[in-house]
Design a protein around this motif. Structure first.
Motif, PDB file in Angstrom:
ATOM      1  N   GLN A  25       0.858  -1.178   0.000  1.00 42.98           N
ATOM      2  CA  GLN A  25       0.000   0.000   0.000  1.00 42.98           C
ATOM      3  C   GLN A  25       0.904   1.241   0.000  1.00 42.98           C
ATOM      4  O   GLN A  25       1.804   1.344   0.834  1.00 42.98           O
ATOM      5  CB  GLN A  25      -0.886   0.033   1.245  1.00 42.98           C
ATOM      6  N   MET A  26       0.674   2.149  -0.923  1.00 40.95           N
ATOM      7  CA  MET A  26       1.497   3.353  -1.035  1.00 40.95           C
ATOM      8  C   MET A  26       0.656   4.595  -0.771  1.00 40.95           C
ATOM      9  O   MET A  26      -0.277   4.888  -1.508  1.00 40.95           O
ATOM     10  CB  MET A  26       2.140   3.453  -2.418  1.00 40.95           C
ATOM     11  N   THR A  27       0.974   5.314   0.295  1.00 40.29           N
ATOM     12  CA  THR A  27       0.332   6.600   0.537  1.00 40.29           C
ATOM     13  C   THR A  27       1.066   7.684  -0.239  1.00 40.29           C
ATOM     14  O   THR A  27       2.280   7.601  -0.443  1.00 40.29           O
ATOM     15  CB  THR A  27       0.351   6.947   2.031  1.00 40.29           C
ATOM     16  N   PHE A  28       0.350   8.717  -0.669  1.00 41.71           N
ATOM     17  CA  PHE A  28       0.999   9.817  -1.373  1.00 41.71           C
ATOM     18  C   PHE A  28       0.243  11.114  -1.109  1.00 41.71           C
ATOM     19  O   PHE A  28      -0.939  11.117  -0.754  1.00 41.71           O
ATOM     20  CB  PHE A  28       1.086   9.539  -2.881  1.00 41.71           C
ATOM     21  N   GLY A  29       0.954  12.217  -1.261  1.00 43.78           N
ATOM     22  CA  GLY A  29       0.353  13.518  -1.036  1.00 43.78           C
ATOM     23  C   GLY A  29       1.400  14.617  -1.059  1.00 43.78           C
ATOM     24  O   GLY A  29       2.549  14.400  -1.477  1.00 43.78           O
ATOM     25  N   SER A  30       1.021  15.786  -0.604  1.00 50.04           N
ATOM     26  CA  SER A  30       1.967  16.894  -0.528  1.00 50.04           C
ATOM     27  C   SER A  30       3.000  16.609   0.568  1.00 50.04           C
ATOM     28  O   SER A  30       2.710  15.911   1.544  1.00 50.04           O
ATOM     29  CB  SER A  30       1.225  18.199  -0.235  1.00 50.04           C
ATOM     30  N   ILE A  31       4.179  17.141   0.387  1.00 49.75           N
ATOM     31  CA  ILE A  31       5.266  16.896   1.334  1.00 49.75           C
ATOM     32  C   ILE A  31       5.195  17.901   2.464  1.00 49.75           C
ATOM     33  O   ILE A  31       5.392  19.101   2.263  1.00 49.75           O
ATOM     34  CB  ILE A  31       6.631  16.974   0.623  1.00 49.75           C
ATOM     35  N   VAL A  32       4.906  17.421   3.666  1.00 47.31           N
ATOM     36  CA  VAL A  32       4.854  18.276   4.850  1.00 47.31           C
ATOM     37  C   VAL A  32       6.226  18.353   5.500  1.00 47.31           C
ATOM     38  O   VAL A  32       6.720  19.435   5.824  1.00 47.31           O
ATOM     39  CB  VAL A  32       3.806  17.759   5.858  1.00 47.31           C
ATOM     40  N   THR A  33       6.862  17.206   5.677  1.00 44.98           N
ATOM     41  CA  THR A  33       8.219  17.150   6.228  1.00 44.98           C
ATOM     42  C   THR A  33       9.084  16.320   5.296  1.00 44.98           C
ATOM     43  O   THR A  33       8.827  15.121   5.115  1.00 44.98           O
ATOM     44  CB  THR A  33       8.229  16.514   7.629  1.00 44.98           C
ATOM     45  N   PRO A  34      10.117  16.920   4.672  1.00 48.51           N
ATOM     46  CA  PRO A  34      10.975  16.172   3.748  1.00 48.51           C
ATOM     47  C   PRO A  34      11.739  15.058   4.458  1.00 48.51           C
ATOM     48  O   PRO A  34      11.905  15.071   5.683  1.00 48.51           O
ATOM     49  CB  PRO A  34      11.940  17.252   3.219  1.00 48.51           C
ATOM     50  N   ALA A  35      12.202  14.103   3.676  1.00 53.65           N
ATOM     51  CA  ALA A  35      13.009  13.009   4.218  1.00 53.65           C
ATOM     52  C   ALA A  35      14.383  13.524   4.624  1.00 53.65           C
ATOM     53  O   ALA A  35      14.866  14.547   4.116  1.00 53.65           O
ATOM     54  CB  ALA A  35      13.156  11.908   3.180  1.00 53.65           C
ATOM     55  N   ASP A  36      15.021  12.826   5.548  1.00 59.07           N
ATOM     56  CA  ASP A  36      16.385  13.166   5.942  1.00 59.07           C
ATOM     57  C   ASP A  36      17.346  12.895   4.788  1.00 59.07           C
ATOM     58  O   ASP A  36      17.015  12.186   3.828  1.00 59.07           O
ATOM     59  CB  ASP A  36      16.806  12.339   7.161  1.00 59.07           C
ATOM     60  N   VAL A  37      18.546  13.436   4.894  1.00 60.59           N
ATOM     61  CA  VAL A  37      19.568  13.197   3.871  1.00 60.59           C
ATOM     62  C   VAL A  37      19.883  11.712   3.815  1.00 60.59           C
ATOM     63  O   VAL A  37      20.058  11.060   4.851  1.00 60.59           O
ATOM     64  CB  VAL A  37      20.847  14.007   4.183  1.00 60.59           C
ATOM     65  N   LYS A  38      19.933  11.167   2.630  1.00 64.33           N
ATOM     66  CA  LYS A  38      20.165   9.738   2.454  1.00 64.33           C
ATOM     67  C   LYS A  38      21.654   9.428   2.430  1.00 64.33           C
ATOM     68  O   LYS A  38      22.437  10.141   1.806  1.00 64.33           O
ATOM     69  CB  LYS A  38      19.521   9.262   1.148  1.00 64.33           C
ATOM     70  N   SER A  39      22.041   8.368   3.107  1.00 65.70           N
ATOM     71  CA  SER A  39      23.433   7.919   3.078  1.00 65.70           C
ATOM     72  C   SER A  39      23.575   6.789   2.069  1.00 65.70           C
ATOM     73  O   SER A  39      22.607   6.068   1.784  1.00 65.70           O
ATOM     74  CB  SER A  39      23.870   7.439   4.470  1.00 65.70           C
ATOM     75  N   TYR A  40      24.756   6.619   1.548  1.00 67.56           N
ATOM     76  CA  TYR A  40      24.994   5.605   0.515  1.00 67.56           C
ATOM     77  C   TYR A  40      26.174   4.727   0.909  1.00 67.56           C
ATOM     78  O   TYR A  40      27.153   5.203   1.496  1.00 67.56           O
ATOM     79  CB  TYR A  40      25.288   6.261  -0.837  1.00 67.56           C
ATOM     80  N   GLU A  41      26.078   3.454   0.560  1.00 62.36           N
ATOM     81  CA  GLU A  41      27.197   2.537   0.758  1.00 62.36           C
ATOM     82  C   GLU A  41      28.355   2.947  -0.145  1.00 62.36           C
ATOM     83  O   GLU A  41      28.152   3.502  -1.234  1.00 62.36           O
ATOM     84  CB  GLU A  41      26.771   1.104   0.420  1.00 62.36           C
ATOM     85  N   ASP A  42      29.562   2.660   0.302  1.00 65.30           N
ATOM     86  CA  ASP A  42      30.737   2.931  -0.514  1.00 65.30           C
ATOM     87  C   ASP A  42      30.629   2.164  -1.835  1.00 65.30           C
ATOM     88  O   ASP A  42      30.266   0.991  -1.855  1.00 65.30           O
ATOM     89  CB  ASP A  42      32.002   2.502   0.236  1.00 65.30           C
ATOM     90  N   GLU A  43      30.924   2.849  -2.937  1.00 65.17           N
ATOM     91  CA  GLU A  43      30.740   2.220  -4.248  1.00 65.17           C
ATOM     92  C   GLU A  43      31.615   0.984  -4.428  1.00 65.17           C
ATOM     93  O   GLU A  43      31.260   0.070  -5.182  1.00 65.17           O
ATOM     94  CB  GLU A  43      31.025   3.217  -5.371  1.00 65.17           C
ATOM     95  N   ASN A  44      32.730   0.907  -3.729  1.00 65.26           N
ATOM     96  CA  ASN A  44      33.582  -0.275  -3.833  1.00 65.26           C
ATOM     97  C   ASN A  44      32.939  -1.503  -3.201  1.00 65.26           C
ATOM     98  O   ASN A  44      33.312  -2.643  -3.515  1.00 65.26           O
ATOM     99  CB  ASN A  44      34.941  -0.013  -3.172  1.00 65.26           C
ATOM    100  N   GLN A  45      32.001  -1.262  -2.284  1.00 68.73           N
ATOM    101  CA  GLN A  45      31.255  -2.367  -1.676  1.00 68.73           C
ATOM    102  C   GLN A  45      30.049  -2.790  -2.522  1.00 68.73           C
ATOM    103  O   GLN A  45      29.570  -3.908  -2.411  1.00 68.73           O
ATOM    104  CB  GLN A  45      30.773  -1.963  -0.280  1.00 68.73           C
ATOM    105  N   VAL A  46      29.589  -1.877  -3.369  1.00 74.61           N
ATOM    106  CA  VAL A  46      28.358  -2.109  -4.110  1.00 74.61           C
ATOM    107  C   VAL A  46      28.599  -2.616  -5.530  1.00 74.61           C
ATOM    108  O   VAL A  46      27.877  -3.479  -6.024  1.00 74.61           O
ATOM    109  CB  VAL A  46      27.520  -0.816  -4.165  1.00 74.61           C
TER     110      VAL A  46
END
Length: 227
Positions: A201-222
């Protein structure tokens, strides 16, 4: 007017051109598509301030689903779109069902999350048609088990594509999984075929509070690259 004709009209509007096809200034070498993928995040604090025409929004969701790949082009995805009142009624039903299945303390936390879902503009229910999968299994019995896996992959691609579409429209969305507790109730409430299996189930709508900054795995691991 057919759905595809309507979509063609929608995509020629100034609004859609700006949101879907425009490249950012000073970033001529970067596709807008990648920018939209970066904007696709789990956003739980959603609102109802959606300015898009409802028909336009629904048609864009439909076309996005049609564009998704599936094994042997079986198109096993099934989608229910709930807007405004039907959306709120759905989450009231989910809340009532969860109350029957959970201990009081656990339910208190779930009730808060469901209230966040209710505050959104709409909900998209993603299903897979098991009859389509069974036909493929009979058609290719040696790959019978694989078709179940491929069905899950197809559903995931549909969910991701719709999520990315919403991000391209500067709308927030979040994916939820209250199934299987709600499966029977959903099928009966909306008079859906028994062979439609609810996946998410996917809820959607206007953005009230944006998501936090996303972290990424080191590309050498991925990644591993060979030439």
């Amino acid at each position: 007017m057919t759905i595809l004709s309507k979509i063609g009209h929608v995509l020629t509007t100034e609004l859609s051109k700006d949101l879907l096809f425009k490249k950012k200034e000073n970033q001529a070498d970067e596709y807008q598509f990648l920018d939209d993928l970066r904007k696709r995040r789990s956003i739980y604090h959603l609102g109802k301030k959606v300015s898009y025409n409802q028909e336009q929004l629904i048609n864009l969701i439909k076309e996005t689903v049609y564009c998704c790949p599936s094994v042997l082009n079986c198109q096993s995805a099934r989608v229910v779109i709930l807007i405004q009142n039907s959306h709120e009624q759905f989450w009231k039903m989910v809340k009532d069902i969860q109350k029957q299945h959970l201990h009081e303390k656990a339910y208190e936390g779930i009730a808060i999350k469901i209230a966040e879902c209710t505050a959104a503009y709409g909900t998209i229910l993603f299903f897979e048609d098991l009859n389509v999968v069974k036909k493929l299994q009979k058609f290719r019995p040696l790959q019978a088990n694989d078709f179940e896996v491929w069905s899950e992959q197809s559903s995931g691609m549909v969910q991701f594509a719709v999520w990315s579409l919403l991000a391209s429209l500067d709308l927030g969305a979040a994916l939820h999984h209250y199934n299987p507790n709600i499966d029977t109730h959903v099928t009966e409430h909306y008079s859906l075929p028994q062979h439609w299996q609810l996946k998410a189930q996917m809820t959607f709508g206007s953005i009230v509070t944006p998501a936090d900054v996303k972290s990424y795995e080191d590309e050498n691991q991925v990644f591993r690259v060979f030439s």
